[in-house]
Every structure is written in structure tokens, then in C-alpha cells.
Design an enzyme around this catalytic site. Sequence first.
Site, PDB file in Angstrom:
ATOM      1  N   CYS A  74      10.481   4.957  34.242  1.00 55.34           N
ATOM      2  CA  CYS A  74      10.524   6.151  35.084  1.00 55.34           C
ATOM      3  C   CYS A  74       9.433   6.086  36.158  1.00 55.34           C
ATOM      4  O   CYS A  74       9.669   6.429  37.312  1.00 55.34           O
ATOM      5  CB  CYS A  74      10.327   7.404  34.232  1.00 55.34           C
ATOM      6  N   CYS A 104       0.828  -1.219   0.000  1.00 54.26           N
ATOM      7  CA  CYS A 104       0.000   0.000   0.000  1.00 54.26           C
ATOM      8  C   CYS A 104       0.859   1.264   0.000  1.00 54.26           C
ATOM      9  O   CYS A 104       0.561   2.236  -0.681  1.00 54.26           O
ATOM     10  CB  CYS A 104      -0.909   0.035   1.226  1.00 54.26           C
ATOM     11  N   CYS A 115       6.851  13.763  37.063  1.00 59.70           N
ATOM     12  CA  CYS A 115       7.873  13.833  36.010  1.00 59.70           C
ATOM     13  C   CYS A 115       8.543  15.209  36.027  1.00 59.70           C
ATOM     14  O   CYS A 115       9.761  15.336  35.911  1.00 59.70           O
ATOM     15  CB  CYS A 115       7.247  13.631  34.629  1.00 59.70           C
ATOM     16  N   ARG A 135      10.307   3.468  28.265  1.00 61.01           N
ATOM     17  CA  ARG A 135      11.052   4.436  29.065  1.00 61.01           C
ATOM     18  C   ARG A 135      10.153   5.076  30.115  1.00 61.01           C
ATOM     19  O   ARG A 135      10.543   5.266  31.260  1.00 61.01           O
ATOM     20  CB  ARG A 135      11.655   5.520  28.162  1.00 61.01           C
ATOM     21  N   CYS A 146      -2.934  -0.755  11.232  1.00 57.70           N
ATOM     22  CA  CYS A 146      -2.729  -1.145   9.844  1.00 57.70           C
ATOM     23  C   CYS A 146      -2.752  -2.658   9.706  1.00 57.70           C
ATOM     24  O   CYS A 146      -3.338  -3.200   8.767  1.00 57.70           O
ATOM     25  CB  CYS A 146      -1.381  -0.608   9.351  1.00 57.70           C
ATOM     26  N   CYS A 171      11.665  16.432  38.167  1.00 56.53           N
ATOM     27  CA  CYS A 171      13.018  16.218  37.647  1.00 56.53           C
ATOM     28  C   CYS A 171      13.204  16.894  36.289  1.00 56.53           C
ATOM     29  O   CYS A 171      14.169  17.619  36.076  1.00 56.53           O
ATOM     30  CB  CYS A 171      13.308  14.726  37.511  1.00 56.53           C
ATOM     31  N   HIS A 172      12.298  16.633  35.348  1.00 52.42           N
ATOM     32  CA  HIS A 172      12.582  16.933  33.941  1.00 52.42           C
ATOM     33  C   HIS A 172      12.233  18.354  33.518  1.00 52.42           C
ATOM     34  O   HIS A 172      12.663  18.791  32.453  1.00 52.42           O
ATOM     35  CB  HIS A 172      11.907  15.897  33.048  1.00 52.42           C
TER      36      HIS A 172
END
Lengths: 149, 257
Positions: free
Chosen positions: B218, B75, B173, B214, B110, B176-177
Site C-alpha cells: 500500500c 515448551c 492510509c 500488505r 522464541c 482511502c480506508h
Amino acid sequence: MARPVLIALLATAAFAACGPAGAEGLLPYTVAGDAVPDSLTGTKGDATRGRALIVERSSTCILCHSGPFPEQAFQGDLAPNLSGSGSRWSEGQLRLRLVDASHFDPATIMPSYYRIDGLTRVGNAWRDKPILSAEQIEDIVAYLVTLRD
Amino acid sequence: MKFVGCIAILAALAGTALATEIPQADRRSGYSFMGPDSRAMQDDDTSNPGMLWVLDGETLWKRKAGTAGKACGDCHSDARVSMKGVAARYPTFDKALGKPVDLEGRINLCRSNHQQAPPLAYESRELLALTAYVAQQSRGMPIEVGNDPDLAPFVAKGHELFTRRQGQLNLACANCHDDNWDRKLAGAPITQGQPTGYPLYRLEWQSLGSLQRRLRACITGIRAQAYEYGSPELVELEAYLMSRARGMKLETPAVRP
């Protein structure tokens, strides 16, 4: 034999008076000002065991803190260096910082090591357990008070 | 009154403490936090272990699957043309389903809709390989997630999850990030959590892995209950993170420590 019974009675009385709400399964403690003056267990902790606990990864302390641990290659710098803790804080102040750092700052990233209420979506392996036991906290407090500048 | 005022101030402080999103100009890929050896491993396709999955994916792209007896390429023809820029737009809002779908989810849709083939399990070699092959076609292209108003409520949910404290360690989250990136956790720099290279080869895993893997690691790290693979929460987090990294370049297959 008489002593544990006495402690239990005292503990029950203290819990009735001012134990933290919803913290079943934890020993009660009394906050006085900015400190928990009395040992959680009623006995003094072991500083040697406390040092070993602090550097153990599962205790989580040195993920964020560094300290006088020259043999430890992997320490954090998210939080103050623990050197001199015993000069800066009294035993009771250190105990409250470990038990519930959010008492001082609700936005702190330091977990409350002796709390099981007010938490969300705790993983099965850790549910209804404090991060550290009362005995472990007393051992760590006993070690921290020895850290003098 | 004084007490109520105090509560209001505390609530406002607690709210703002997590509201410090990273300014556009300060955004950094995890690549920039790595040492020279890991960077060199990513930069050279002959040393990047992720390329093994990409090559597998290229084979799978051409292999017929399911009772329909169709390959992806029957396709979509040449993925190097048809898939260019696609991964930079995922997760995307699927109008028929009324919910966001990530790249792994799209590949499995799909398979079920067009190939009549069973879905591939998250983190299976095949799904990682196909995802890596498709995403690699967008390498170097800017992430475009975050422009679709239909996706916006899911991005907002992802943001709410990102800033919600969870687990025994009671961390979000964002603690820390957003608030402490580039400081050291157990000696290693905390990154901004920009999902620029997935699926990526993590030396710690000795394998390629998805963004969902991931995220689950965490979440387990803060001692919270990890969301299931393919759960709405993980897709919402992916959608938020990709929109947060909007404009940053895709690196798939990235290498990380």
C-alpha cells in the site's frame, strides 16, 4: 530556434516574478485567479496523446475518475466523472486542477500532478519528479477541453 | 487577525478531514467486500490455499530447531490449546524489550531466546507457516488488542502514521480506508483495511503473505518509501490497525483478491 530561447527567457522572468517556491526542476507557471491560463510548455498539447495518457494506469487518473472510456473495464468512482469536463471548466482552470488541486481544497485527495515540494517520504523511484511532466499535463488538458456535454 | 483566523480555520478543517474514524457498528472485514467465489474459497478448508501453510506450520511446530534442540511444542505443548487466543492479542507490548512485538517477531524471539536458532526471514515459507498455524488457533475469536496501557503510545504512533500523508501521491492510509471505503479504486472496492485474516492468501500474490507485506504494498502504491520489514513503524501500524479492529473476529487464514 528563436522560439525556445524566447520561452526560456519568458519562463525565467515568470519564475522570478511568481514561480512556486522550492519547485526547482519544474517549469514555472502563473496562477491567475482559479486558473493557470498559459500552457506550461508554451505549446498546445496533443488531445490524442492526452486520452491515451488518461487511461494509462501509471498516470493514475482513472484509478479514481471514470469517464467516456467504454473500453476501460476498471475505472474509479472516488472522484467526479470526467465527461463534460470541457463544458464545466476552461482550459486554464483544468490546468490548475491538474497542476495543484490542493489550491482549491487543502484536504482534497487529488494529488498535485505538477509539484515536487511539500511532499514527505517520496519513494526513491519518484523523488524530485512530478507525477506528470509538463508535456503530459498539456496533452491531458488538450483532451479534457474536448469533453463537452 | 483575519489572516490568522483563516489559517486557524484551514488547519482545523485539515485536521478534522482525517478524523472521521469508522463507527463501531459500520466496521466490516475485507471478507464482506469479496465476491461469492472468493468467500467460498475462504470458507472451505479443503479449497482455502492458506491451509497448506497452516499444515506446514503444524509440522514445523513439532520439528526441533536450533542448538537448543527444542521444538515449539516442547515448551508450548499442543498449539490447539496453548495458542488459542494468542494471535488475537498481537502485537503485544514486550516489557523486557520495552516495545511492541508482532506475532512474527514473537516467533523469532522464541527462536533466538529459547531454541538458539537464527531468525526466520519475513515472508519466508517457514515464518508464514508458523504464523498461520499459530493464528489459525484463534480463528473465530475476537481481536483483543488495545486494552494495554503500555501499548497505547505505540497505537497512537500507528494512528499518526495512518493519518499522515506521504509519497508522491501525497495520500494517507485514512484518505482511502477511513474516508472512502466501499468506493471503487480502479474498479475494485476499497476496504476498511481491517487486518482480520493475516497471514492471508492473496490471489494477486498467489501466496500467503503477512500484514507487513500488505502495508508495504500500500505504501509503495502511494509512491512512498516502504518501511523495512520488522521496522518500528510497521509494528506500530499493525498495533493501531489491530486495536482499530478490536472485537472483530479473526479469520486466519483468510483469502483476499
